[in-house]
Structure formats: C-alpha cells, structure tokens
Scaffold this motif. Structure first.
Motif, mmCIF file in Angstrom:
data_model
loop_
_atom_site.group_PDB
_atom_site.id
_atom_site.type_symbol
_atom_site.label_atom_id
_atom_site.label_comp_id
_atom_site.label_asym_id
_atom_site.label_seq_id
_atom_site.Cartn_x
_atom_site.Cartn_y
_atom_site.Cartn_z
ATOM 1 N N PHE A 134 141.256 -6.189 94.295
ATOM 2 C CA PHE A 134 139.834 -6.951 94.387
ATOM 3 C C PHE A 134 139.384 -7.020 95.716
ATOM 4 O O PHE A 134 140.005 -7.720 96.563
ATOM 5 C CB PHE A 134 139.636 -8.163 93.654
ATOM 6 N N PRO A 135 138.293 -6.316 96.373
ATOM 7 C CA PRO A 135 137.830 -6.832 97.628
ATOM 8 C C PRO A 135 137.605 -8.347 97.727
ATOM 9 O O PRO A 135 136.929 -8.875 96.807
ATOM 10 C CB PRO A 135 136.469 -6.142 97.635
ATOM 11 N N TYR A 136 137.994 -8.833 98.836
ATOM 12 C CA TYR A 136 138.037 -10.356 99.180
ATOM 13 C C TYR A 136 138.830 -11.134 98.200
ATOM 14 O O TYR A 136 138.653 -12.629 98.119
ATOM 15 C CB TYR A 136 136.721 -10.545 98.975
ATOM 16 N N THR B 295 148.196 -6.280 104.031
ATOM 17 C CA THR B 295 147.461 -6.741 105.470
ATOM 18 C C THR B 295 146.205 -5.591 105.595
ATOM 19 O O THR B 295 145.822 -4.925 104.597
ATOM 20 C CB THR B 295 148.471 -6.704 106.495
ATOM 21 N N HIS B 296 145.647 -5.775 106.595
ATOM 22 C CA HIS B 296 144.654 -4.553 106.902
ATOM 23 C C HIS B 296 145.047 -3.929 108.341
ATOM 24 O O HIS B 296 145.797 -3.088 108.256
ATOM 25 C CB HIS B 296 143.250 -5.469 107.309
ATOM 26 N N ASP B 297 144.408 -4.306 109.432
ATOM 27 C CA ASP B 297 144.731 -3.321 110.795
ATOM 28 C C ASP B 297 146.393 -3.886 111.232
ATOM 29 O O ASP B 297 146.693 -4.886 111.085
ATOM 30 C CB ASP B 297 143.909 -3.682 111.771
ATOM 31 N N PHE C 88 148.039 -2.206 101.823
ATOM 32 C CA PHE C 88 147.050 -2.298 103.112
ATOM 33 C C PHE C 88 145.621 -2.298 102.427
ATOM 34 O O PHE C 88 145.389 -1.254 101.841
ATOM 35 C CB PHE C 88 147.071 -1.251 104.017
ATOM 36 N N ASP C 89 144.602 -2.920 102.605
ATOM 37 C CA ASP C 89 143.263 -2.983 102.214
ATOM 38 C C ASP C 89 142.157 -2.385 103.008
ATOM 39 O O ASP C 89 142.245 -2.308 104.118
ATOM 40 C CB ASP C 89 143.070 -4.301 101.625
ATOM 41 N N ASP C 90 141.460 -1.710 102.579
ATOM 42 C CA ASP C 90 140.082 -1.061 102.941
ATOM 43 C C ASP C 90 140.116 0.508 103.363
ATOM 44 O O ASP C 90 139.007 1.171 102.810
ATOM 45 C CB ASP C 90 139.625 -1.718 104.165
ATOM 46 N N PHE C 91 141.036 1.095 104.267
ATOM 47 C CA PHE C 91 142.050 0.829 105.043
ATOM 48 C C PHE C 91 141.684 1.176 106.359
ATOM 49 O O PHE C 91 141.225 2.476 106.657
ATOM 50 C CB PHE C 91 143.309 1.156 104.433
ATOM 51 N N ASN D 54 132.155 0.746 97.663
ATOM 52 C CA ASN D 54 131.469 -0.069 98.725
ATOM 53 C C ASN D 54 131.897 -1.458 99.098
ATOM 54 O O ASN D 54 131.272 -2.216 99.623
ATOM 55 C CB ASN D 54 130.146 -0.232 98.486
ATOM 56 N N HIS D 55 133.021 -1.721 98.730
ATOM 57 C CA HIS D 55 134.022 -3.063 98.869
ATOM 58 C C HIS D 55 133.060 -4.122 98.408
ATOM 59 O O HIS D 55 132.626 -5.115 99.193
ATOM 60 C CB HIS D 55 134.090 -3.209 100.531
ATOM 61 N N ILE D 56 132.771 -4.228 97.213
ATOM 62 C CA ILE D 56 131.972 -5.156 96.716
ATOM 63 C C ILE D 56 132.571 -6.530 96.271
ATOM 64 O O ILE D 56 133.600 -6.290 95.880
ATOM 65 C CB ILE D 56 131.014 -4.577 95.725
ATOM 66 N N CYS E 80 142.559 1.951 94.474
ATOM 67 C CA CYS E 80 141.058 1.821 94.537
ATOM 68 C C CYS E 80 140.606 0.347 94.691
ATOM 69 O O CYS E 80 141.490 -0.602 94.435
ATOM 70 C CB CYS E 80 140.448 2.200 93.083
ATOM 71 N N HIS E 81 139.678 0.157 95.616
ATOM 72 C CA HIS E 81 139.326 -0.941 96.236
ATOM 73 C C HIS E 81 137.677 -1.081 96.088
ATOM 74 O O HIS E 81 137.118 -1.806 96.930
ATOM 75 C CB HIS E 81 139.616 -0.830 97.696
ATOM 76 N N THR E 82 137.003 -0.510 95.271
ATOM 77 C CA THR E 82 135.576 -0.120 95.109
ATOM 78 C C THR E 82 135.126 0.735 96.258
ATOM 79 O O THR E 82 135.648 0.812 97.284
ATOM 80 C CB THR E 82 134.497 -1.557 94.801
HETATM 81 ZN ZN ZN Z 1 139.092 -5.345 101.352
#
Ligand code: ZN
Length: 257
Positions: free
Chosen positions: A139-141, A209-211, A41-44, A103-105, A99-101
C-alpha cells in the motif's frame, strides 16, 4: 519538485487505521518454525535498483521492488526513480517486481473502481517492461481500508503495510507488518532490534526502504546502514527470500500442516 504527500494524521484517521487492521483480514501463520527475512524497496528509486540490489546480491539474496509505473524516468524527493533498464536488470538477476499502484495513490481515500484501474494499468505497464504478473502488493504510504484490502486480496497473495512488527502466528496476509530501514548508521538500533527479536522466536520479518544512497531522503537509508542490517541478518543465519517466494513457501507449509 512538489512536496511529498503525507496522509492525514488526525484522531479520526488514526481510529480508522486501527479499525482497518481488524477488518478484511486474511489470517496466516508466519511462525512455522522458520526465521524468514525479506528486503523490499518501495516506489522505487534507481539507487535501490542499483546500490540496494548490489548489496543484497553480495549476500546471495534477492529483494522485492514495489513499483509504481508512473514513476518511471522521473525524479522526486527519493532522487532519480527507476528506468526500464533497471526493471530488466532486476528481473534478469532474480529480483521480484511487486505492485504499488500506477500513480502511488492513497488506497484509504480511493474507491475500489479507481484502485482496480490503478492496478490493471500498473500491471500492463510492468508487463510491457518484461515483468511477470505481480503476486505481491504494498500500500502506498501504508494507507488502506477494509474495501481496499478485500479488493486487492483478490489480486495478490500478500498486501504489505508499513506498521512495524514481525509477522508471526496470527499475521494478516492482507496487511503484513514491515520494518523501515531509514537514515544513517546512527539509526541502526531500530532495525537491528527487530532482527534480534526475530532470533527469539520464528516469524517473518519484512524490511522496507526507498533510496539507498550517501545522502538519503527522509524515507531512505545510506548504503552503510543497509549493509549493517544485512550483516546482522546474515550473522543470525536467517533465511532471506523475496516476499513472493517467502509467502509461497509459508503457504505450502501451512497447507501441509
Ligand atoms: Zn511508496
């Protein structure tokens, strides 16, 4: 709420992406006779920490949560994002925090000095939340560069992108392929086709996935879709591990071979 950032999609950036996939690689054999699956899950979002984790745990599995610390206690197009309590609960239940940075850069557009600061600060904030030092990065995006792959590869054992595919004989541990679980049950064909493909020959299939909620955003999924993918993976008898543990077990096998 601001509109989500979308990386550029012009011809030049497409060519750059294609080139980056060939650069700063860390070749790795992910087809060592095993059928491995990871869920990430990204961000999350909070819904990933709660509904997503509950579904995984109902199968006896754990997931990987790629965290951008700046999202703590915020809301965006993915709904409410995680809280400190969500991180603690995930760790207590055996999930992995990646880790996903901070600030999601976009790692393709930022110089190494900024990326370095982003991961150090993210790591410090995650440590304050009780998380072990992360070994997995996404990597974000899905955006990266040769310089970013080289730098981040010195800090993490795996770097995950968003290019769909199964990691097999000539995988790149600096840019692992991953398959999105997005939408509703009507969108099950794509993730299930990848699960079928894995069944055909050994490899490592990483889902992301995300949400996870009844009305997901563009990059999330419904609990029904998430469960359907889990059920297919379970019925196929694949081995499910968080990204860090899957990588560790593949590395041990690779060394022994
Ligand atoms: Zn992300």
């Amino acid at each position: 709420m601001s509109a989500p950032y979308i990386p550029t999609s012009g011809l030049i950036s497409k060519l750059k992406r294609r080139l980056t996939r060939l650069q700063a690689r860390k070749s790795m054999d992910c087809a060592q006779g095993r059928f491995l699956v990871s869920f990430s899950f990204d961000d999350f979002p909070k819904s990933a920490a709660q509904t997503g984790a509950e579904i995984l745990q109902s199968f006896g599995w754990r997931g990987t949560y790629y965290t951008s610390a700046a999202f703590e206690n915020t809301s965006n197009h993915l709904g409410d994002l995680f809280s400190a309590a969500d991180v603690s609960t995930l760790i207590a239940n055996g999930h992995e925090i990646g880790c996903h940075t901070e600030n999601h850069i976009d790692c393709a557009l930022n110089p190494p000095v900024i990326i370095e600061r982003e991961i150090r600060r993210n790591q410090n904030r995650l440590r304050a939340l009780g998380a072990p030092i992360p070994t997995s990065f996404a990597f974000p995006y899905g955006e990266t560069s040769a310089a970013a792959k080289t730098l981040l590869g010195q800090h993490y054992t795996t770097l995950r992108g968003v290019r769909p595919g199964i990691n097999r004989r000539f995988a790149d541990a600096h840019q692992l392929s991953a398959v999105a679980i997005e939408g509703t049950l009507a969108d099950k064909d794509t993730p299930l086709a990848y699960a079928d493909d894995l069944g055909a020959s050994p490899g490592w299939l990483i889902f992301y996935t995300h949400d996870v909620r009844d009305t997901p955003g563009e990059w999330g999924c419904t609990p029904e879709l998430f469960k359907a993918v889990c059920t297919a993976v379970d019925e196929a008898g694949f081995e499910v591990l968080p990204v860090g543990k899957a990588m560790a077990s593949l590395s041990v096998m690779e060394k022994a071979a």
